[in-house]
Scaffold this active site. Structure first.
Site, PDB file in Angstrom:
ATOM      1  N   CYS A   1       0.817  -1.227   0.000  1.00  0.00           N
ATOM      2  CA  CYS A   1       0.000   0.000   0.000  1.00  0.00           C
ATOM      3  C   CYS A   1       0.846   1.269   0.000  1.00  0.00           C
ATOM      4  CB  CYS A   1      -0.987  -0.016   1.165  1.00  0.00           C
ATOM      5  SG  CYS A   1      -0.240   0.105   2.809  1.00  0.00           S
TER       6      CYS A   1
ATOM      7  N   HIS B   1      -2.691   1.349   6.972  1.00  0.00           N
ATOM      8  CA  HIS B   1      -3.023   1.252   5.541  1.00  0.00           C
ATOM      9  C   HIS B   1      -3.156   2.660   4.968  1.00  0.00           C
ATOM     10  CE1 HIS B   1      -4.309  -0.861   1.951  1.00  0.00           C
ATOM     11  NE2 HIS B   1      -5.331  -0.038   1.827  1.00  0.00           N
TER      12      HIS B   1
ATOM     13  N   HIS C   1      -5.777   1.809  -4.323  1.00  0.00           N
ATOM     14  CA  HIS C   1      -4.883   1.284  -3.284  1.00  0.00           C
ATOM     15  C   HIS C   1      -4.478  -0.146  -3.608  1.00  0.00           C
ATOM     16  CE1 HIS C   1      -7.975  -1.055  -0.626  1.00  0.00           C
ATOM     17  NE2 HIS C   1      -8.448  -0.958  -1.849  1.00  0.00           N
TER      18      HIS C   1
END
Length: 371
Positions: free
Chosen positions: A284, A332, A344
């Site tokens: 990510c 994240h 993402h």
């Protein structure tokens, strides 16, 4: 909000939109919430040997428990991945510092050797004059001018000797400090190597546990699990949209932000891989950091450092290219691309994808190219 409007939004967030990057800075992206990309279930033709759906599909409450367990395992892996990436960055930095210190040590050692040679030359010169100090040599001279010239040279010699001694002492001290600094960096490097190894072990363990758990499910159960995951994400996105937040978000992408969005969009479909920064795979924060590097604005490597170091902006003020940080531990990160959507790299087993910005718990928004 009315039941009819809610059902419309619920259907809207499940539509996968084709994403086209326009050349105009500030172009917004269409809202989308595509389904995750698990292993697709194959349709089996009915046969006497095939189990019936009622016999193969576990109750949703059991699959929800599996989903919760998988979320926990992958979240733990994400936290460990951030720790691994941070240790990796520190290792690179400390390795470079050690190389720089080694160059300084070599340089100072060469300087010390040069000073010792000078001192040795002075000692040899004194030996050639019979070992008499300069004052005695002056007193034994019969030539007044030679005496005066010698007196001046004596003073210069004394100053040169004093300077030589002081310079040698400074060089020795610098050499000692550089050596101590290098030893400290080596210790820090070893600490980070151990941290990397521990994080890597935890990542691999959590992913292995998750894969083992998923392997216990039949294909129909995996398909149903994917549906439940999608439903949970859609419900979260719908709840976020129901707040009316999109009515408040009007900012256009900056020129650099548009470049970052274009980079991230070009990676859609590429696999997730923990610790990866491209070009074929990403995690990510690897995706977001590389996108902004491509836009000419290098940012921290990990989602936690991006949250700590970049400027925070209110959600209602975010613009395409800004980064949305998720979960309380900032484990994240995704890039906002406009119209309530993000790009993402979700987790192992998935690919870089378009999703709803509100499909996960938002911690906050940061802006890499803040003025």
């Amino acid at each position: 909000m009315g039941r009819g409007r809610r059902s419309v939004l619920g259907a809207a967030v499940t539509v996968v939109c084709a994403v086209t990057v326009l050349g105009v800075p500030g172009t917004a992206f269409a809202s989308a919430r595509p389904a995750p990309s698990p292993t697709p279930a194959t349709s089996a033709s009915p046969s006497s040997s095939s189990p019936s759906p009622s016999a193969t599909l576990a109750p949703d409450k059991d699959l929800e428990a599996v989903r919760a367990k998988l979320d926990k395992l992958y979240h733990d892996a994400a936290v460990a991945t951030d720790a691994y990436n941070a240790a990796e960055e520190q290792t690179k930095k400390q390795s470079a510092e050690i190389v720089d210190l080694a160059r300084k040590i070599v340089k100072e050692q060469q300087e010390l050797d040069r000073l010792k040679d000078r001192a040795g030359a002075a000692a040899r010169a004194q030996y050639r004059t019979g070992g008499l100090p300069p004052e005695a040599q002056l007193m034994l001279s019969d030539d007044p001018q030679q005496f005066l010239d010698g007196a001046g040279r004596m003073l210069e010699g004394e100053r040169a000797t004093r300077d030589l001694i002081e310079e040698t002492a400074r060089t020795q001290q610098d050499l000692k400090l550089y050596a101590a600094d290098a030893a400290d960096r080596w210790q820090q490097l070893e600490t980070n190597r151990k941290a990397k190894a521990a994080a890597k072990k935890q990542i691999e363990q959590r992913i292995k546990e998750a894969e083992k758990l998923q392997a216990t499910l039949q294909k129909q159960q995996q398909a149903r699990l994917a549906e439940l995951e999608q439903q949970a994400a859609d419900q979260a996105q719908t709840a976020w949209l129901d707040t009316g937040i999109l009515k408040e978000i009007h900012a256009k992408a900056s020129q650099a932000g548009q470049k970052a969005v274009e980079f991230a969009t070009a990676q859609i479909g590429k696999p997730y891989e923990w610790g990866a920064e491209g070009p074929k795979t990403f995690d990510c924060s690897g995706l977001t950091s590389q996108a902004w590097a491509a836009a000419g604005h290098p940012i921290p490597r990990t989602s936690q450092e991006q949250w700590k170091q970049l400027k925070h902006v209110p959600v209602e003020d975010m613009r395409p290219g800004d980064l949305i940080i998720y979960f309380d531990d900032a484990s994240h990160v995704a890039m906002y691309v406009g119209d309530g959507a993000i790009i993402h790299a979700p987790r192992p087993g998935r690919t870089v994808t378009l999703a709803g910005a509100g499909s996960m718990p938002i911690l906050g928004v940061v802006r890499p190219d803040a003025d």
